[in-house]
Design a protein around this motif. Structure first.
Motif, PDB file in Angstrom:
ATOM      1  N   VAL A  91       0.842  -1.209   0.000  1.00 51.63           N
ATOM      2  CA  VAL A  91       0.000   0.000   0.000  1.00 51.63           C
ATOM      3  C   VAL A  91       0.869   1.248   0.000  1.00 51.63           C
ATOM      4  O   VAL A  91       0.617   2.211  -0.748  1.00 51.63           O
ATOM      5  CB  VAL A  91      -0.946  -0.020   1.218  1.00 51.63           C
ATOM      6  N   ILE A  92       1.923   1.263   0.824  1.00 54.45           N
ATOM      7  CA  ILE A  92       2.819   2.423   0.877  1.00 54.45           C
ATOM      8  C   ILE A  92       3.496   2.638  -0.479  1.00 54.45           C
ATOM      9  O   ILE A  92       3.628   3.775  -0.964  1.00 54.45           O
ATOM     10  CB  ILE A  92       3.854   2.236   1.996  1.00 54.45           C
ATOM     11  N   VAL A 115       2.379   1.822  -3.475  1.00 57.18           N
ATOM     12  CA  VAL A 115       1.389   2.356  -4.430  1.00 57.18           C
ATOM     13  C   VAL A 115       1.167   3.842  -4.195  1.00 57.18           C
ATOM     14  O   VAL A 115       1.091   4.647  -5.144  1.00 57.18           O
ATOM     15  CB  VAL A 115       0.077   1.559  -4.322  1.00 57.18           C
ATOM     16  N   LEU A 116       1.059   4.257  -2.921  1.00 61.36           N
ATOM     17  CA  LEU A 116       0.865   5.673  -2.606  1.00 61.36           C
ATOM     18  C   LEU A 116       2.042   6.508  -3.072  1.00 61.36           C
ATOM     19  O   LEU A 116       1.874   7.635  -3.596  1.00 61.36           O
ATOM     20  CB  LEU A 116       0.642   5.841  -1.097  1.00 61.36           C
ATOM     21  N   ILE A 117       3.254   5.986  -2.894  1.00 62.76           N
ATOM     22  CA  ILE A 117       4.449   6.716  -3.348  1.00 62.76           C
ATOM     23  C   ILE A 117       4.435   6.875  -4.870  1.00 62.76           C
ATOM     24  O   ILE A 117       4.728   7.956  -5.410  1.00 62.76           O
ATOM     25  CB  ILE A 117       5.721   5.987  -2.881  1.00 62.76           C
ATOM     26  N   LEU A 133       1.813   6.896  -6.876  1.00 60.12           N
ATOM     27  CA  LEU A 133       0.774   7.871  -7.254  1.00 60.12           C
ATOM     28  C   LEU A 133       1.252   9.293  -7.006  1.00 60.12           C
ATOM     29  O   LEU A 133       0.993  10.207  -7.808  1.00 60.12           O
ATOM     30  CB  LEU A 133      -0.503   7.579  -6.448  1.00 60.12           C
ATOM     31  N   ALA A 134       1.963   9.496  -5.879  1.00 59.11           N
ATOM     32  CA  ALA A 134       2.481  10.838  -5.590  1.00 59.11           C
ATOM     33  C   ALA A 134       3.508  11.268  -6.627  1.00 59.11           C
ATOM     34  O   ALA A 134       3.541  12.425  -7.068  1.00 59.11           O
ATOM     35  CB  ALA A 134       3.086  10.859  -4.186  1.00 59.11           C
ATOM     36  N   LYS A 189       1.698  12.206  -9.885  1.00 63.49           N
ATOM     37  CA  LYS A 189       1.014  13.492  -9.736  1.00 63.49           C
ATOM     38  C   LYS A 189       2.006  14.645  -9.802  1.00 63.49           C
ATOM     39  O   LYS A 189       1.760  15.688 -10.428  1.00 63.49           O
ATOM     40  CB  LYS A 189       0.265  13.505  -8.415  1.00 63.49           C
TER      41      LYS A 189
END
Length: 296
Positions: free
Chosen positions: A241-242, A244-246, A248-249, A252
């Motif tokens: 999960v971490i 994937v968040l990285i 996406l950031a 962006k």
């Protein structure tokens, strides 16, 4: 079977059933004292046709199949001077009776498949039937209600267990004596499957029910494996999960940089008015143009 005996059997069966209901918190299912009293009364019927010193099997109802009981009547002096041998029991001479009685009756009991219904040993497994040897004072024709305790002041009483269940190679059976109040006394065997005792009572052979130190505890190993597997799964999922968040950031942020670059490039060109069509912003050229001039 006479009507009187039939009612006795029914009453005993009912009492055993009630004992099972009210004694659920105890370490056994049926009441031991009720069984001793019932066997004594059944043996008391045999004394009417017994000869002194002659062993006789005791009749038991069909619902007690698997249990074997024998009785013998003799003078106490005969037991003191000569002792007695019967099947799995060896009673040596010099047995002392308390209280003393001129005539006695001895019951030899093999509870068979009923053993675990009346007796159990905490943290141990019985690998043999429960054997009992009990003495009662006797008159010329019958028992009386008085139970007699006897002890030896010489050689021990030897009880041999002919049928022993299979047990672990590293588990040597030990003798267990059942006492009042559910207490148990342990003693090592002096010979294979033979218990040497010094008083009347009920005896059996037991082995520990927990695994020996040399054997791995597969259940605890399985629990530890499951615990680490669950912990690893949680850590792996959190890490995914971490990650994937990285990602996406980063995507962006890259998009923002591209937009800023485009805006910076547009500042060096001609500025256009803009107008909106729906949700789209479009450039618009001015309606005023440079006026033409006449050349001379």
């Amino acid at each position: 079977m006479g009507l009187h005996r039939w009612w006795q059997v029914k009453l005993v069966t009912l009492s055993l059933f009630l004992s099972c209901l009210v004694g659920g918190s105890q370490s056994y299912f049926y009441d031991r004292e009720s069984l001793d009293d019932f066997l004594r009364k059944q043996a008391n019927k045999e004394t009417e046709r017994l000869r002194k010193g002659v062993l006789s099997n005791v009749y038991l109802p069909s619902n007690f199949t698997g249990m074997e009981v024998s009785v013998v009547r003799l003078r106490s002096f005969s037991l003191w001077s000569r002792g007695m041998n019967y099947s799995s029991f060896n009673l040596p001479p010099r047995i002392v009776l308390q209280p003393n009685a001129k005539r006695i009756a001895i019951l030899f009991e093999n509870l068979g498949n009923w053993s675990s219904n009346y007796y159990n040993v905490p943290n141990h497994t019985m690998v043999a039937s429960v054997f009992g040897v009990m003495a009662y004072s006797s008159s010329e024709t019958a028992f009386v209600d008085e139970k007699i305790n006897f002890t030896t002041h010489g050689d021990p009483i030897r009880i041999r267990f002919p049928h022993v269940d299979q047990h672990g190679e590293n588990d040597t059976p030990i003798c267990a004596k059942f006492r009042a109040g559910g207490l148990v006394k342990f003693k090592n065997m002096t010979k294979p499957y033979v218990c040497e005792v010094y008083s009347q009572g009920h005896y059996t052979l037991v082995v520990p029910s927990f695994p020996s130190p040399k054997e791995p505890n597969t259940r605890s190993h399985s629990k530890r494996f499951t615990k680490w597997w669950v912990l690893g799964f949680v850590i792996g999922f959190a890490g995914l999960v971490i990650l994937v968040l990285i990602l996406l950031a980063l995507v962006k942020e890259a998009k923002k940089r591209r937009i800023r670059k485009m805006e910076k490039n547009s500042e060096g060109g001609e500025l256009f008015d803009t107008f909106w069509i729906g949700e789209s912003k479009l450039p618009s050229a001015s309606m005023l143009r440079t006026q033409p001039t006449l050349e001379n």
